[in-house]
Design an enzyme around this catalytic site. Structure first.
Site, mmCIF file in Angstrom:
data_model
loop_
_atom_site.group_PDB
_atom_site.id
_atom_site.type_symbol
_atom_site.label_atom_id
_atom_site.label_comp_id
_atom_site.label_asym_id
_atom_site.label_seq_id
_atom_site.Cartn_x
_atom_site.Cartn_y
_atom_site.Cartn_z
ATOM 1 N N THR A 50 -11.938 73.318 7.808
ATOM 2 C CA THR A 50 -10.826 72.642 8.472
ATOM 3 C C THR A 50 -10.100 71.725 7.508
ATOM 4 O O THR A 50 -10.683 71.232 6.540
ATOM 5 C CB THR A 50 -11.316 71.810 9.669
ATOM 6 O OG1 THR A 50 -12.274 70.837 9.220
ATOM 7 C CG2 THR A 50 -11.940 72.693 10.744
ATOM 8 N N ASN B 235 -8.178 68.173 7.591
ATOM 9 C CA ASN B 235 -8.050 66.977 8.420
ATOM 10 C C ASN B 235 -6.738 66.271 8.120
ATOM 11 O O ASN B 235 -6.467 65.930 6.971
ATOM 12 C CB ASN B 235 -9.222 66.019 8.168
ATOM 13 C CG ASN B 235 -10.512 66.515 8.773
ATOM 14 O OD1 ASN B 235 -10.869 67.686 8.601
ATOM 15 N ND2 ASN B 235 -11.214 65.655 9.475
ATOM 16 N N GLU C 138 -8.413 67.906 13.307
ATOM 17 C CA GLU C 138 -8.986 68.919 12.430
ATOM 18 C C GLU C 138 -8.306 70.260 12.681
ATOM 19 O O GLU C 138 -8.271 70.730 13.825
ATOM 20 C CB GLU C 138 -10.493 69.049 12.685
ATOM 21 C CG GLU C 138 -11.261 67.757 12.420
ATOM 22 C CD GLU C 138 -12.710 67.872 12.822
ATOM 23 O OE1 GLU C 138 -13.575 67.750 11.935
ATOM 24 O OE2 GLU C 138 -12.984 68.101 14.019
ATOM 25 N N HIS D 128 -6.180 81.447 7.275
ATOM 26 C CA HIS D 128 -5.679 81.952 5.992
ATOM 27 C C HIS D 128 -6.585 81.377 4.908
ATOM 28 O O HIS D 128 -7.038 80.235 4.999
ATOM 29 C CB HIS D 128 -4.227 81.514 5.767
ATOM 30 C CG HIS D 128 -3.716 81.826 4.386
ATOM 31 N ND1 HIS D 128 -3.382 83.097 3.984
ATOM 32 C CD2 HIS D 128 -3.484 81.008 3.319
ATOM 33 C CE1 HIS D 128 -2.954 83.069 2.733
ATOM 34 N NE2 HIS D 128 -3.004 81.805 2.307
ATOM 35 N N ARG E 227 -8.778 74.099 25.919
ATOM 36 C CA ARG E 227 -9.874 73.438 26.632
ATOM 37 C C ARG E 227 -9.974 71.993 26.196
ATOM 38 O O ARG E 227 -9.511 71.623 25.106
ATOM 39 C CB ARG E 227 -11.209 74.145 26.366
ATOM 40 C CG ARG E 227 -11.636 74.134 24.897
ATOM 41 C CD ARG E 227 -13.013 74.733 24.688
ATOM 42 N NE ARG E 227 -13.385 74.815 23.278
ATOM 43 C CZ ARG E 227 -13.967 73.834 22.594
ATOM 44 N NH1 ARG E 227 -14.223 72.677 23.185
ATOM 45 N NH2 ARG E 227 -14.286 73.992 21.315
ATOM 46 N N PHE F 229 -21.624 69.899 23.172
ATOM 47 C CA PHE F 229 -22.471 71.081 23.235
ATOM 48 C C PHE F 229 -23.916 70.707 22.924
ATOM 49 O O PHE F 229 -24.175 69.693 22.271
ATOM 50 C CB PHE F 229 -21.969 72.145 22.256
ATOM 51 C CG PHE F 229 -20.618 72.695 22.624
ATOM 52 C CD1 PHE F 229 -20.500 73.826 23.410
ATOM 53 C CD2 PHE F 229 -19.459 72.057 22.193
ATOM 54 C CE1 PHE F 229 -19.261 74.327 23.755
ATOM 55 C CE2 PHE F 229 -18.210 72.548 22.533
ATOM 56 C CZ PHE F 229 -18.112 73.694 23.319
#
Length: 454
Positions: free
Chosen positions: A325, A327, A388, A393, A413, A418
């Site tokens: 990711t 940031n 993030e 690509h 969502r 989790f």
């Protein structure tokens, strides 16, 4: 009326056997209802179940809740022994022959007419639709589904005797009634929050006469939203109306912990969910609310653009999850972020790549963006907000310090806690899959051109 009878029968059964009822009087809390059939639905706050980690379970088997969704404010707690005990009590009440006998009676024509109106309130239902009926009981909605051409119905209930009666009436014999690849009326016995992902995706969820009895109405809506196709609908209804429900609830708060929400309350309930309210009816003898997952998960007020400097993150995206990711510094974006719920967005990203980089690195690429505090991995008392962006690509080099522009087109969502990294990664890959097909839609391509021209 049958709906009134089921309320009276449940209360009478509970009064008949007070020694069997588990209350929380020692803690000063009113016991809250989890999911027995038809009128009494279930919604334990299990994020493992919310993202499809549930599994088929025997109706007599207690569920195990490891974690919960993370609504605004303090994190929700796991299911308590009191909740499981209450679930067992409600299952016992609605599995009794005495109670079942009242569910097989013919309903008044006025109630049937209202139920028909409820089914017709969901647009686009037909032969190709898949419907999930929560708290299905003995199947009062099934004839009305069939009247609009729907044959693929999953009836969910906690009480197996109710589903046995439903199968006698509407399902093919034997195990064929339970196989997900068979078109017809199928059954699944258990808590709606443990409904496995393979039972979806669905075109519509129906919560008929159960919504006020859910353990957590918000989590039930999130569960349904995650199992709906983009553009799918949720119908919340009571065929005796708000006033009847309120009167019954006033005398039975242990069975009906929540009132049916008014329009403002319902809109507040779904503010951080990928749902919009498309119809609200509060008439004498009928309560009906229809929610929709927007087609393409599109943001209700249109695409949102933001840009900023790429800063160093926590290194978890690539190292722990295999999902790199970028940031963006959230501080300069405070005004934009204040108007957006925490959660996962889809859209497009364009890097102002340095001179000498490949032309492809200057292109506009699909992206998945999380705005939030990373509750699964950040256990600190004061987690920081982060933005993030996972760009679909592979770039020539890292680009910390460079300028990144994004446009968010869709909200998939809310941010969720989790039970572990593996469950989080599974959900992230589902979000990435959603981006791959959603962003190919013409309306999403228009946002790409907007970013490219900017």
């Amino acid at each position: 009326m049958l709906t009134a009878l089921r309320g009276r029968m449940a209360a009478r059964a509970l009064r008949r056997s007070p020694a069997e009822i588990v209350t929380s009087s020692s803690t000063g809390q009113v016991p809250r209802c989890t999911q027995p059939c038809f009128m009494y639905g279930s919604c334990a706050r299990s994020t493992a179940a919310l993202h499809g980690g549930g599994s088929p379970q025997n109706c007599n088997q207690r569920r195990s809740v490891a974690s919960s969704a993370a609504p605004p404010g303090p994190a929700a707690t796991a299911a308590t022994p009191d909740e499981d005990a209450h679930n067992d009590t409600m299952r016992r009440v609605f599995s009794s022959p005495d109670t079942l006998s009242h569910f097989v009676s013919k309903q008044p024509d006025t109630v049937e007419q209202r139920l028909a109106r409820v089914v017709r309130s969901v647009p686009g239902l037909g032969p190709s639709s898949r419907v999930i009926d929560i708290g299905a009981g003995t199947g009062c909605l099934v004839p009305h589904f069939r009247s609009v051409g729907v044959e693929d119905v999953l009836a969910v209930d906690l009480a197996q005797p109710m589903l046995d009666e439903l199968e006698k009436r509407y399902s093919p014999p034997g195990e064929a009634a339970k196989l997900g690849n068979n078109i017809g009326v199928r059954t699944w016995c258990g808590d709606v929050m443990n409904l496995p992902a393979y039972q979806g995706p669905a075109d519509a969820f129906f919560f008929n006469s159960v919504f006020g009895n859910l353990w957590s109405p918000r989590d039930a809506l999130l569960k349904a939203a995650l199992m709906l196709k983009p553009g799918g609908h949720i119908a919340i209804c009571h065929p005796l109306g708000w006033a009847w429900h309120a009167k019954y609830r006033s005398g039975n708060p242990e069975l009906v912990p929540h009132p049916l929400p008014d329009r403002a309350e319902l809109e507040a309930l779904v503010r951080d969910l990928p749902l919009t309210l498309s119809e609200y009816v509060d008439e004498e003898g009928l309560y009906l609310a229809v929610l929709q997952v927007p087609p393409g998960y599109a943001l209700p007020n249109g695409p949102v653009e933001m840009a900023g400097t790429v800063v160093r993150g926590f290194g978890r995206g690539s190292a722990q999850m295999g999902v790199p990711t970028a940031n963006i510094d959230p501080a300069p974006l405070a005004d934009v972020l204040a108007g957006l719920p925490k959660g996962v967005y889809l859209g497009w990203a364009a890097l102002d790549a340095p001179a000498g980089w490949p032309d492809a690195d200057r292109g506009v690429h699909k992206m998945v963006m999380n705005i939030g505090t990373r509750p699964t991995v950040d256990k600190s008392d004061a987690p920081e907000l982060s933005v993030e962006v996972h760009i679909m690509h592979t770039f020539w080099n890292n680009f910390h310090g460079e300028h990144l522009r994004v446009v968010a087109t869709s909200f998939v969502r809310p941010e969720m806690r989790f039970p572990g990294i593996d469950a989080l990664v599974t959900r992230i890959h589902a979000d990435i899959a959603a981006a791959k097909y959603t962003l190919d839609e013409p309306w999403a391509q228009a946002a790409r051109e907007q970013l490219r021209s900017g």
